[in-house]
Design an enzyme around this catalytic site. Structure first.
Site, mmCIF file in Angstrom:
data_model
loop_
_atom_site.group_PDB
_atom_site.id
_atom_site.type_symbol
_atom_site.label_atom_id
_atom_site.label_comp_id
_atom_site.label_asym_id
_atom_site.label_seq_id
_atom_site.Cartn_x
_atom_site.Cartn_y
_atom_site.Cartn_z
ATOM 1 N N HIS A 2 14.429 70.081 19.483
ATOM 2 C CA HIS A 2 13.034 71.381 19.612
ATOM 3 C C HIS A 2 13.785 72.786 18.800
ATOM 4 C CE1 HIS A 2 9.761 69.051 21.163
ATOM 5 N NE2 HIS A 2 10.963 68.345 21.698
ATOM 6 N N ASN B 99 4.282 67.483 23.691
ATOM 7 C CA ASN B 99 4.205 67.099 22.500
ATOM 8 C C ASN B 99 2.641 67.025 21.679
ATOM 9 O OD1 ASN B 99 7.143 66.909 21.947
ATOM 10 N ND2 ASN B 99 7.504 64.591 21.970
ATOM 11 N N HIS C 61 10.703 74.249 30.935
ATOM 12 C CA HIS C 61 11.782 73.314 31.767
ATOM 13 C C HIS C 61 10.538 72.359 32.317
ATOM 14 C CE1 HIS C 61 13.269 70.782 34.244
ATOM 15 N NE2 HIS C 61 14.385 71.600 35.167
HETATM 16 FE FE1 HDE Z 1 12.818 67.426 25.700
HETATM 17 N N1 HDE Z 1 14.146 68.196 25.593
HETATM 18 N N2 HDE Z 1 13.914 65.839 26.456
HETATM 19 N N3 HDE Z 1 11.477 65.866 25.655
HETATM 20 N N4 HDE Z 1 11.855 68.999 25.011
HETATM 21 C C1 HDE Z 1 14.133 69.722 25.122
HETATM 22 O O1 HDE Z 1 15.758 71.581 25.777
HETATM 23 C C2 HDE Z 1 15.069 65.667 27.148
HETATM 24 C C3 HDE Z 1 11.221 65.207 25.971
HETATM 25 C C4 HDE Z 1 10.242 68.726 24.834
HETATM 26 O O2 HDE Z 1 10.124 74.994 22.510
HETATM 27 C C5 HDE Z 1 15.614 70.501 25.556
HETATM 28 O O3 HDE Z 1 15.043 74.252 25.509
HETATM 29 C C6 HDE Z 1 15.568 64.608 27.443
HETATM 30 C C7 HDE Z 1 9.717 64.146 26.103
HETATM 31 C C8 HDE Z 1 9.921 69.430 23.919
HETATM 32 O O4 HDE Z 1 12.048 75.160 24.031
HETATM 33 C C9 HDE Z 1 16.604 69.822 25.561
HETATM 34 C C10 HDE Z 1 14.577 63.542 26.858
HETATM 35 C C11 HDE Z 1 9.137 65.101 25.294
HETATM 36 C C12 HDE Z 1 11.490 70.449 24.120
HETATM 37 C C13 HDE Z 1 15.441 68.648 26.220
HETATM 38 C C14 HDE Z 1 13.314 64.394 26.743
HETATM 39 C C15 HDE Z 1 9.771 66.709 25.717
HETATM 40 C C16 HDE Z 1 12.434 70.221 24.199
HETATM 41 C C17 HDE Z 1 16.249 71.432 24.074
HETATM 42 C C18 HDE Z 1 14.510 62.097 27.401
HETATM 43 C C19 HDE Z 1 7.116 65.589 25.360
HETATM 44 C C20 HDE Z 1 10.912 71.979 23.365
HETATM 45 C C21 HDE Z 1 16.053 72.668 23.824
HETATM 46 C C22 HDE Z 1 14.964 62.108 29.001
HETATM 47 C C23 HDE Z 1 6.722 65.330 26.772
HETATM 48 C C24 HDE Z 1 10.995 73.334 24.051
HETATM 49 C C25 HDE Z 1 15.133 72.577 25.547
HETATM 50 C C26 HDE Z 1 10.887 74.564 23.853
HETATM 51 C C27 HDE Z 1 13.318 70.738 24.766
HETATM 52 C C28 HDE Z 1 15.722 67.247 26.896
HETATM 53 C C29 HDE Z 1 12.159 63.961 26.391
HETATM 54 C C30 HDE Z 1 9.752 67.978 25.269
HETATM 55 C C31 HDE Z 1 17.614 69.205 24.908
HETATM 56 C C32 HDE Z 1 16.648 64.328 27.469
HETATM 57 C C33 HDE Z 1 9.158 62.981 26.390
HETATM 58 C C34 HDE Z 1 8.006 70.065 23.754
HETATM 59 O O5 HDE Z 1 16.610 69.863 27.296
#
Ligand code: HDE
Length: 721
Positions: A78, A151, A342
């Site tokens: 993202h 999402n 978060h």
């Molecule tokens: Fe994320 N995801 N994600 N994700 N995610 C990040 O956090 C992660 C997942 C989502 O505009 C990171 O600050 C793991 C699902 C959005 O700043 C990170 C897993 C969904 C955004 C991270 C998932 C999301 C992130 C990268 C699986 C939809 C952007 C930078 C266990 C429900 C937020 C950050 C923004 C961002 C980890 C799966 C949505 C790395 C480990 C499922 C919208 O922490």
């Protein structure tokens, strides 16, 4: 008395702090970071005007050192995003399900900051990649921040957090040569997917037009996981969160997406910025699908499995409020880049479930902020600060902003009067939902997660023929980019378990046959040892299809043309009445008209007046607009005929099934599009080509009605299957 003074000083310092946090630098002297007024910012200190620079030049060193450190690591996923401020307002329904303070009073509003994003591309990549879009909302509530980090697709590729680094490694540019940028069409992604049958439902969504939205303002948003809501009576229910856009859900077509990437890689960012800047405020309703605690096991799928939706036909969406985005950020870095979301930021009345993907996320987000923003004090960055009073014993660390006073930084204490106090539940204290857990420690996947194809099928079968063709074409494109034949074959094997015809029509273009389907659907990973050991459950055939899954059938699409962009093709001699009549009618409906001229400033209308040009024809293409109109005026049309860009603009508008309107002489210009000449005059309107003769006064309303249909798919040739 002394204490009061000290408090006063802290208050003053805080105010000064705030004042310093927001500055446009106008009407002020330039200073160094220490506040020293700068006398010359253009020349470094030298030994003589042609001599070497002096190390003594602390002003130069400060400026360049700061510059050297201006970048922070981009988000691992993202990275590319755009954001806006706004507010959330609940309705009277909301309080029934949750005791969260911000959901209680329909007259209250809560500030929000929303960041939309693509997932795979780097920070500077195109907005128009085929990709999932992030939809992250920070609610600044009186009880603390609540982040709904979702999402635009209601499910995910994987069921367990353990596979997330693998998924992301597979989709990101390949590590040896860092290609391709912001694209899933490469071997490592499809290699991984072909070994992960659990991803098939998500693949159907990601290959559909949902992955190439027309605008962030025209996307649905989803919380993805099942969450819990807890009301005043301490009743818990399971919920799925939905954001429903007021403007409906719309997409572009793939050829358009590819061309937009070249024409304007900031397409979505610009669209969001300009809409808000122009006072057209994007709006969504927040809905919940509420499943009472007692119904947890009622479904053919597991509510904890993030690769499954709850079909809206089974559990309707109840609207509990609305969100309006009405202010652009002041500073991209300070706000959009530094915002830290978060999924673990919740407030009383909202809680988690044991979805194993959600559970993994609860650890990951703080961890990533520590390396991205560089300190455990990232909550002090203005965009991340809570508006709720914040008191605890956390102290110090890199870049600490708060000046904690006094000597007590521990609990329990007597020296500080026991402050700050812990809050009882009745006082708004947070307590996790009292879920009973009685289980063995295992590394296993629940058998209830084993069906990977029923909902992929449900999604595919719920699409219109046009939408199915787009999915087939996306798969043809992506898998044609794959170089290793075995990956393509495995993918066809998986696709055949979603729909045999779908697999066959993809295979047709790949030039290989569909492998024979396994007798039982393949529910375990091919050679993958991570997917439980249980026997797969038999496939549940969903009796019905779900209109909510189709962007075309979806009842969200009310036919508004608000904020849609219309290009008027004009040159000197254009008929002012033709321009103004159409422009007034469109503007009244909320559409945005842009005058495309043969120069960058203004053209002369037939009656000698000046018409301001919004864009020089050299800089635009029809992919940047929703519809094209050619006003009358012989001289204007003759001049346009000489323009090199005209055939491309009109042919693309036709190919992308957009409305094209032309008045009187303007109709001549349509000869540029061969396909239009093949449509009989009576059938033009049916194909979204709106023209008129001198007596017909309905041009504007016909044009508007046609635009409200968005696209004329009748022009698209059905695929040969
Ligand atoms: Fe994320 N995801 N994600 N994700 N995610 C990040 O956090 C992660 C997942 C989502 O505009 C990171 O600050 C793991 C699902 C959005 O700043 C990170 C897993 C969904 C955004 C991270 C998932 C999301 C992130 C990268 C699986 C939809 C952007 C930078 C266990 C429900 C937020 C950050 C923004 C961002 C980890 C799966 C949505 C790395 C480990 C499922 C919208 O922490």
């Amino acid at each position: 008395m002394k204490e009061k003074d000290a408090k006063g000083t802290v208050e003053n310092a805080k105010q000064a702090d705030l004042a310093h946090n927001k500055s446009d630098g106008t009407d002020q002297f330039m200073t160094t970071a220490q506040g020293l007024k700068v006398n010359d910012d253009n020349n470094s200190l030298k030994a003589g005007d042609r001599g070497p620079s002096l190390l003594e030049d602390f002003i130069l060193r400060e400026k360049i050192t700061h510059f050297d450190h201006e970048r922070i690591p981009e988000r691992i996923v993202h990275a590319r995003g755009s954001a806006a401020h706004g507010y959330f307002q609940p309705n009277a329904e909301a309080a029934k399900y949750s005791k969260a303070g911000f959901l209680q009073d329909p007259n209250s509003t809560t500030p929000v900051f929303v960041r939309f994003s693509t997932v795979a591309g780097f920070r500077g990549s195109t907005d128009m990649a085929r990709d999932v879009r992030g939809f992250a909302v920070k609610f600044y509530t009186q009880e603390g921040n609540f982040d709904l980090v979702g999402n635009n697709i209601p499910i995910f590729f994987i069921q367990d957090a353990a596979k997330f680094p693998d998924l992301v490694h597979a989709v990101k540019p390949e590590p040896h040569h860092e290609m391709p940028q912001a694209a899933s069409a490469h071997d490592t992604f499809w290699d991984f997917i072909s070994l992960m049958p659990e991803s098939m439902h998500m693949i159907m969504w990601a290959m559909s037009d949902r992955a190439i939205p027309r605008s962030y303002r025209m996307m649905e948003g989803f919380g993805v996981h099942t969450f819990r809501l807890i009301n005043e009576k301490n009743e818990s229910s399971f919920v799925k969160f939905h954001w429903k856009p007021k403007l409906g859900t719309h997409a572009v077509v793939w050829d358009e997406a590819v061309k937009i990437s070249g024409n304007d890689p900031d397409f979505h960012r610009r669209d969001l910025w300009e809409a808000i800047d122009g006072g057209i405020f994007p709006e969504w309703e927040l809905g919940v699908q509420v499943i009472p605690e007692a119904d947890e096991h009622k479904f053919d799928f597991d509510l904890l499995d993030p690769t499954k939706i709850v079909p809206e036909e089974l559990v309707p969406v109840t609207i509990i409020g609305k969100m309006v985005l009405n202010r652009n950020p002041d500073n991209f870095f300070a706000e959009t880049e530094q915002v830290a979301f978060h999924p673990g930021h919740i407030v009383p009345g909202i809680d988690f479930t044991n979805d194993p993907l959600l559970q993994g996320r609860l650890f990951s987000y703080t961890d990533t902020q520590l390396s991205r923003l560089g300190s455990p004090n990232f909550h002090e960055i203005p965009i991340n600060r809570t508006i709720a009073p914040m008191h605890n014993h956390q102290r110090d660390g890199h870049m600490r902003q708060e000046i904690n006073v006094g000597r007590v930084s521990y609990h329990p204490n007597s020296l500080g009067g026991g402050c700050p106090y812990q809050a009882k539940i009745a006082e708004g204290g947070f307590a996790s939902f009292n879920e009973r857990i009685d289980a063995k420690k295992v590394r296993e996947r629940s058998e209830s997660f084993a069906d990977h194809f029923s909902q992929a099928k449900l999604f595919y079968e719920s699409q219109t023929a046009v939408e199915q063709d787009h999915i087939i074409n996306a798969l043809r494109f992506e898998l044609s980019k794959v170089e290793v034949p075995a990956i393509r074959e495995r993918m066809l094997g998986l696709l055949s378990q979603v729909d045999q015809k779908l697999a066959e029509s993809v295979a047709l273009v790949l030039g290989i046959p569909v492998p024979k389907s396994p007798e039982k659907p393949m529910n375990h990973g091919v050679g993958a040892d991570h997917v439980g050991k249980q026997e797969p459950k038999p496939i549940v055939k969903y009796a019905q299809t779900s209109d909510a899954l189709s962007m075309i059938k979806n009842k969200l699409n009310s036919g508004t043309i608000e904020s849609r962009m219309v290009a008027f093709l004009c040159a000197d001699g254009v008929d002012a009445t033709s321009v103004n009549k159409m422009k007034d009618a469109l503007t009244k409906e909320g559409a945005v008209v842009k005058i495309i001229g043969t120069n960058s400033t203004a053209i002369k209308t037939a009656d000698g007046k000046e018409l301001k040009v919004d864009h020089n024809i050299l800089t635009v293409s029809s992919v940047l607009f929703d519809a094209v109109f050619i006003p009358s005026g012989k001289q204007s049309i003759d001049a346009l005929k000489d323009q090199e860009k005209i055939p491309e603009i009109l042919n693309d508008a036709f190919k992308h099934c957009k409305v094209i309107g032309a008045e009187k002489e303007g109709i001549d210009l349509l000869n540029e599009v061969k396909a239009i000449n093949n449509i009989s005059e009576q059938k033009l309107a049916e194909h979204g080509i709106i023209t008129k003769d001198a007596n017909n006064q309905n041009l504007a309303s016909d044009f508007i009605n046609a635009m409200a249909q968005h696209r004329f798919w009748i022009r698209e040739k059905p695929l040969k299957i």
